[in-house]
Write a protein that holds these residues in place. Structure first.
Motif, PDB file in Angstrom:
ATOM      1  N   GLY A   1       6.696   9.761   9.697  1.00 44.69           N
ATOM      2  CA  GLY A   1       6.892  10.738   8.641  1.00 44.69           C
ATOM      3  C   GLY A   1       5.775  10.719   7.618  1.00 44.69           C
ATOM      4  N   MET A   2       5.353   9.515   7.224  1.00 43.16           N
ATOM      5  CA  MET A   2       4.274   9.395   6.241  1.00 43.16           C
ATOM      6  C   MET A   2       2.950   9.902   6.793  1.00 43.16           C
ATOM      7  SD  MET A   2       5.137   5.723   4.453  1.00 43.16           S
ATOM      8  CE  MET A   2       3.710   5.813   3.389  1.00 43.16           C
ATOM      9  N   LEU A   3       2.716   9.679   8.083  1.00 44.03           N
ATOM     10  CA  LEU A   3       1.455  10.109   8.683  1.00 44.03           C
ATOM     11  C   LEU A   3       1.400  11.616   8.909  1.00 44.03           C
ATOM     12  CD1 LEU A   3       0.926   7.235  11.270  1.00 44.03           C
ATOM     13  CD2 LEU A   3      -0.616   7.797   9.396  1.00 44.03           C
ATOM     14  N   LEU A   4       2.520  12.208   9.348  1.00 40.47           N
ATOM     15  CA  LEU A   4       2.510  13.612   9.757  1.00 40.47           C
ATOM     16  C   LEU A   4       2.888  14.570   8.625  1.00 40.47           C
ATOM     17  CD1 LEU A   4       4.178  13.269  13.279  1.00 40.47           C
ATOM     18  CD2 LEU A   4       1.737  13.347  12.707  1.00 40.47           C
ATOM     19  N   ALA A   5       3.791  14.124   7.743  1.00 37.39           N
ATOM     20  CA  ALA A   5       4.240  15.016   6.662  1.00 37.39           C
ATOM     21  C   ALA A   5       4.612  14.194   5.442  1.00 37.39           C
ATOM     22  CB  ALA A   5       5.429  15.850   7.138  1.00 37.39           C
ATOM     23  N   PRO A   6       3.640  13.559   4.810  1.00 38.27           N
ATOM     24  CA  PRO A   6       3.936  12.608   3.729  1.00 38.27           C
ATOM     25  C   PRO A   6       4.710  13.197   2.561  1.00 38.27           C
ATOM     26  CG  PRO A   6       1.602  13.185   3.774  1.00 38.27           C
ATOM     27  CD  PRO A   6       2.198  13.709   5.039  1.00 38.27           C
ATOM     28  N   GLU A   7       4.480  14.481   2.234  1.00 39.38           N
ATOM     29  CA  GLU A   7       5.148  15.090   1.091  1.00 39.38           C
ATOM     30  C   GLU A   7       6.436  15.810   1.465  1.00 39.38           C
ATOM     31  OE1 GLU A   7       4.458  14.733  -1.940  1.00 39.38           O
ATOM     32  OE2 GLU A   7       2.343  14.220  -2.148  1.00 39.38           O
ATOM     33  N   ALA A   8       6.744  15.904   2.735  1.00 41.73           N
ATOM     34  CA  ALA A   8       7.933  16.646   3.162  1.00 41.73           C
ATOM     35  C   ALA A   8       9.221  15.955   2.723  1.00 41.73           C
ATOM     36  CB  ALA A   8       7.918  16.840   4.675  1.00 41.73           C
TER      37      ALA A   8
ATOM     38  N   TRP B   1       0.774  -1.239   0.000  1.00 41.13           N
ATOM     39  CA  TRP B   1       0.000   0.000   0.000  1.00 41.13           C
ATOM     40  C   TRP B   1       0.804   1.286   0.000  1.00 41.13           C
ATOM     41  CZ3 TRP B   1      -4.442  -0.603  -1.863  1.00 41.13           C
ATOM     42  CH2 TRP B   1      -5.155  -1.786  -1.653  1.00 41.13           C
ATOM     43  N   VAL B   2       2.127   1.212   0.082  1.00 40.82           N
ATOM     44  CA  VAL B   2       2.909   2.454  -0.043  1.00 40.82           C
ATOM     45  C   VAL B   2       2.724   3.100  -1.415  1.00 40.82           C
ATOM     46  CG1 VAL B   2       5.267   3.344  -0.243  1.00 40.82           C
ATOM     47  CG2 VAL B   2       4.594   2.066   1.789  1.00 40.82           C
ATOM     48  N   PRO B   3       2.799   2.342  -2.529  1.00 45.22           N
ATOM     49  CA  PRO B   3       2.557   2.995  -3.833  1.00 45.22           C
ATOM     50  C   PRO B   3       1.156   3.605  -3.950  1.00 45.22           C
ATOM     51  CG  PRO B   3       3.700   0.922  -4.157  1.00 45.22           C
ATOM     52  CD  PRO B   3       3.282   0.956  -2.716  1.00 45.22           C
ATOM     53  N   PRO B   4       0.067   2.882  -3.607  1.00 48.81           N
ATOM     54  CA  PRO B   4      -1.252   3.521  -3.655  1.00 48.81           C
ATOM     55  C   PRO B   4      -1.391   4.708  -2.703  1.00 48.81           C
ATOM     56  CG  PRO B   4      -1.500   1.141  -3.670  1.00 48.81           C
ATOM     57  CD  PRO B   4      -0.058   1.429  -3.354  1.00 48.81           C
ATOM     58  N   PHE B   5      -0.690   4.659  -1.551  1.00 51.48           N
ATOM     59  CA  PHE B   5      -0.715   5.782  -0.615  1.00 51.48           C
ATOM     60  C   PHE B   5      -0.246   7.059  -1.308  1.00 51.48           C
ATOM     61  CE2 PHE B   5       1.544   8.542   2.359  1.00 51.48           C
ATOM     62  CZ  PHE B   5       0.640   8.705   3.400  1.00 51.48           C
ATOM     63  N   TYR B   6       0.856   6.964  -2.054  1.00 49.37           N
ATOM     64  CA  TYR B   6       1.371   8.159  -2.726  1.00 49.37           C
ATOM     65  C   TYR B   6       0.637   8.451  -4.028  1.00 49.37           C
ATOM     66  CZ  TYR B   6       4.889   9.321   0.668  1.00 49.37           C
ATOM     67  OH  TYR B   6       5.491   9.737   1.831  1.00 49.37           O
TER      68      TYR B   6
ATOM     69  N   GLY C   1      -1.461  12.086  -5.522  1.00 53.69           N
ATOM     70  CA  GLY C   1      -1.241  12.659  -6.841  1.00 53.69           C
ATOM     71  C   GLY C   1      -0.034  12.148  -7.598  1.00 53.69           C
ATOM     72  N   TRP C   2       0.654  11.146  -7.072  1.00 49.58           N
ATOM     73  CA  TRP C   2       1.825  10.604  -7.763  1.00 49.58           C
ATOM     74  C   TRP C   2       1.374   9.694  -8.905  1.00 49.58           C
ATOM     75  CZ3 TRP C   2       7.021   9.664  -5.097  1.00 49.58           C
ATOM     76  CH2 TRP C   2       7.267  10.650  -4.134  1.00 49.58           C
ATOM     77  N   SER C   3       2.172   9.628  -9.967  1.00 49.81           N
ATOM     78  CA  SER C   3       1.893   8.693 -11.060  1.00 49.81           C
ATOM     79  C   SER C   3       2.276   7.283 -10.629  1.00 49.81           C
ATOM     80  CB  SER C   3       2.696   9.075 -12.300  1.00 49.81           C
ATOM     81  OG  SER C   3       4.086   8.859 -12.081  1.00 49.81           O
ATOM     82  N   ALA C   4       1.743   6.279 -11.343  1.00 50.79           N
ATOM     83  CA  ALA C   4       2.057   4.881 -11.028  1.00 50.79           C
ATOM     84  C   ALA C   4       3.553   4.602 -11.200  1.00 50.79           C
ATOM     85  CB  ALA C   4       1.234   3.949 -11.911  1.00 50.79           C
ATOM     86  N   THR C   5       4.157   5.199 -12.239  1.00 52.29           N
ATOM     87  CA  THR C   5       5.581   4.975 -12.487  1.00 52.29           C
ATOM     88  C   THR C   5       6.428   5.537 -11.363  1.00 52.29           C
ATOM     89  OG1 THR C   5       5.245   5.023 -14.878  1.00 52.29           O
ATOM     90  CG2 THR C   5       7.483   5.391 -14.091  1.00 52.29           C
ATOM     91  N   ARG C   6       6.104   6.770 -10.932  1.00 50.34           N
ATOM     92  CA  ARG C   6       6.878   7.390  -9.859  1.00 50.34           C
ATOM     93  C   ARG C   6       6.675   6.653  -8.542  1.00 50.34           C
ATOM     94  NH1 ARG C   6       6.241  13.366  -7.228  1.00 50.34           N
ATOM     95  NH2 ARG C   6       8.362  13.571  -6.414  1.00 50.34           N
ATOM     96  N   ALA C   7       5.459   6.201  -8.276  1.00 50.42           N
ATOM     97  CA  ALA C   7       5.198   5.435  -7.057  1.00 50.42           C
ATOM     98  C   ALA C   7       5.940   4.098  -7.088  1.00 50.42           C
ATOM     99  CB  ALA C   7       3.703   5.201  -6.885  1.00 50.42           C
ATOM    100  N   GLY C   8       6.058   3.517  -8.289  1.00 57.03           N
ATOM    101  CA  GLY C   8       6.823   2.281  -8.416  1.00 57.03           C
ATOM    102  C   GLY C   8       8.294   2.495  -8.118  1.00 57.03           C
ATOM    103  N   LEU C   9       8.828   3.663  -8.544  1.00 57.33           N
ATOM    104  CA  LEU C   9      10.219   3.985  -8.224  1.00 57.33           C
ATOM    105  C   LEU C   9      10.397   4.180  -6.724  1.00 57.33           C
ATOM    106  CD1 LEU C   9      11.095   6.454 -11.132  1.00 57.33           C
ATOM    107  CD2 LEU C   9      11.860   4.084 -10.844  1.00 57.33           C
ATOM    108  N   LEU C  10       9.394   4.746  -6.068  1.00 56.92           N
ATOM    109  CA  LEU C  10       9.433   4.894  -4.619  1.00 56.92           C
ATOM    110  C   LEU C  10       9.518   3.526  -3.950  1.00 56.92           C
ATOM    111  CD1 LEU C  10       9.236   7.258  -2.537  1.00 56.92           C
ATOM    112  CD2 LEU C  10       6.822   6.684  -2.326  1.00 56.92           C
TER     113      LEU C  10
END
Length: 401
Positions: A299-306, A239-244, A248-257
């Motif tokens: 970090g993901m809960l409090l500031a996911p985009e930071a 669920w980390v990729p769907p979380f991002y 608003g992240w693309s599937a490709t960028r979430a896959g790189l994450l």
């Protein structure tokens, strides 16, 4: 003395051959799982599946890893550890190939089931093989094992979406890993034949078959630690990729994450056993792995985009070292290679059967609440009993037979 003689195939035929087989088997043990999460949204849209059902695509192999762990131990007793591993690789290759027809729901889940069986057998038997063939270098060989397994996981998650785009088919992307499974099968069979031939020639006898250590408190403690660790791993892997993507992240960028997530597991999965090889008390390392995961989740809960790459790196470092050290515990708390296989069978049965619910529960809570906030908060709270279990795993605990 029989166990020592049984370890001689690595010396007669070269430790390099057995090490190569272990590494290639390990390489295949996560590909069928980590290649799925970056494609979950596409699979769900094409097949009209809810998030709970798409989460089951990672849950099913995890459940197999638990349910079939005792089966793996019986196969190892009847066929020998090496031959049982070869059978596992063959079934894994078939299961991965069946996913080519993944556009049909039955074939997608059937292929996942078969792949899960192969992963379960190979993963359960591996600690016993490492303890038998490399008794003085368990930590170092476990590090090589983790490097292959987590490295493969990182590559699979990173190239899954590009492969699907290049092949114009997500089923083809999932099935492409059949080639590596076939390569693992091709190497595992000659190793199995040589080991069997040497045992026959040297008069090595079959090991006594004992039940799983159900009544041993150390076995339950190891299983409890791994159950909590595995729940974290497979929930976050899924669920980390769907979380991002929800941010608003693309599937490709979430896959790189997710590739960074897996790459950090490679780093800590290799470093953990190497450091453990030099440290008598594993508890500080185990607790450090839990703290790292806590930092990533916070970090993901409090500031996911930071600092998303930092949060995911912390998750990967903690989860990779936690699992790798868990494999070392099988050798630490068992008296023989067969005992290591029995301990791993019990621990995997308990931990994976419980952890299999993780991705489905997170997906269902996400559907019910419309947010990942609640399920990820629950994951954070679950780190408290995991840290407590780690503190109880002192080096003087009694070993399982």
């Amino acid at each position: 003395m029989t166990t020592l003689r049984a370890a001689q195939p690595s010396r007669l035929h070269g430790s390099g051959l057995m090490l190569a087989a272990i590494v290639l088997v390990a390489l295949n043990l996560r590909l069928a799982i980590t290649s799925v999460p970056p494609l979950l949204e596409r699979i769900g849209e094409d097949l009209h599946l809810s998030r709970a059902w798409t989460g089951a695509l990672t849950t099913l192999p995890v459940l197999c890893m638990g349910v079939f762990a005792p089966v793996a131990q019986r196969m190892a007793h009847r066929l020998g550890r090496e031959r049982a591993t070869a059978v596992a690789m063959a079934v894994l290759a078939v299961g991965t190939a069946v996913r080519w027809g993944g556009g049909h729901l039955v074939l997608l889940y059937l292929g996942t089931l078969l792949a899960g069986f192969g992963i379960a057998v190979g993963g359960t038997i591996a600690p016993g093989i490492v303890k038998e063939y490399f008794p003085e270098h368990v930590g170092l060989v476990t590090a090589a094992y983790m490097l292959a397994m987590m490295g493969g996981a990182a590559v699979a998650s990173g190239v899954s979406v590009p492969l699907a785009n290049a092949l114009s088919s997500w089923p083809a992307s999932l099935a492409s890993w059949t080639l590596l499974a076939l390569l693992g099968t091709a190497l595992a069979w000659p190793v199995a034949r040589r080991a069997a031939a040497h045992r026959t020639a040297s008069g090595g006898s079959a090991e006594q078959r004992l039940p799983l250590p159900w009544r041993h408190p150390t076995a339950w403690l190891v299983a409890g630690f791994l159950a909590l660790q595995s729940w974290q791993f497979y929930s976050e892997l899924t669920w980390v990729p769907p979380f991002y993507q929800a941010h608003g992240w693309s599937a490709t960028r979430a896959g790189l994450l997710l590739s960074v997530f897996s790459a950090m597991q490679v780093v800590s999965g290799v470093a953990g056993p190497v450091v453990a090889h030099r440290v008598h008390d594993r508890r500080p390392l185990l607790v450090a792995s839990v703290v790292s995961v806590a930092g990533g989740l916070l970090g993901m809960l409090l500031a996911p985009e930071a600092a998303p790459w930092v949060w995911v790196a912390l998750l990967g470092l903690g989860l990779g070292s936690g699992f790798a050290l868990g494999l070392v515990l099988f050798a630490d708390y068992s008296l023989t290679p067969a005992g290591s296989s029995r301990l791993s069978a019990l621990a995997f049965l308990i931990s994976y059967c419980l952890a299999a619910a993780g991705p489905v529960v997170v997906g269902a809570l996400r559907d019910a609440t419309g947010s990942f906030q609640l399920p990820f908060t629950i994951l954070l709270v679950m780190l408290v009993p995991q840290a407590a279990a780690a503190m109880l795993l002192h080096p003087r605990r009694p070993r399982t037979p």
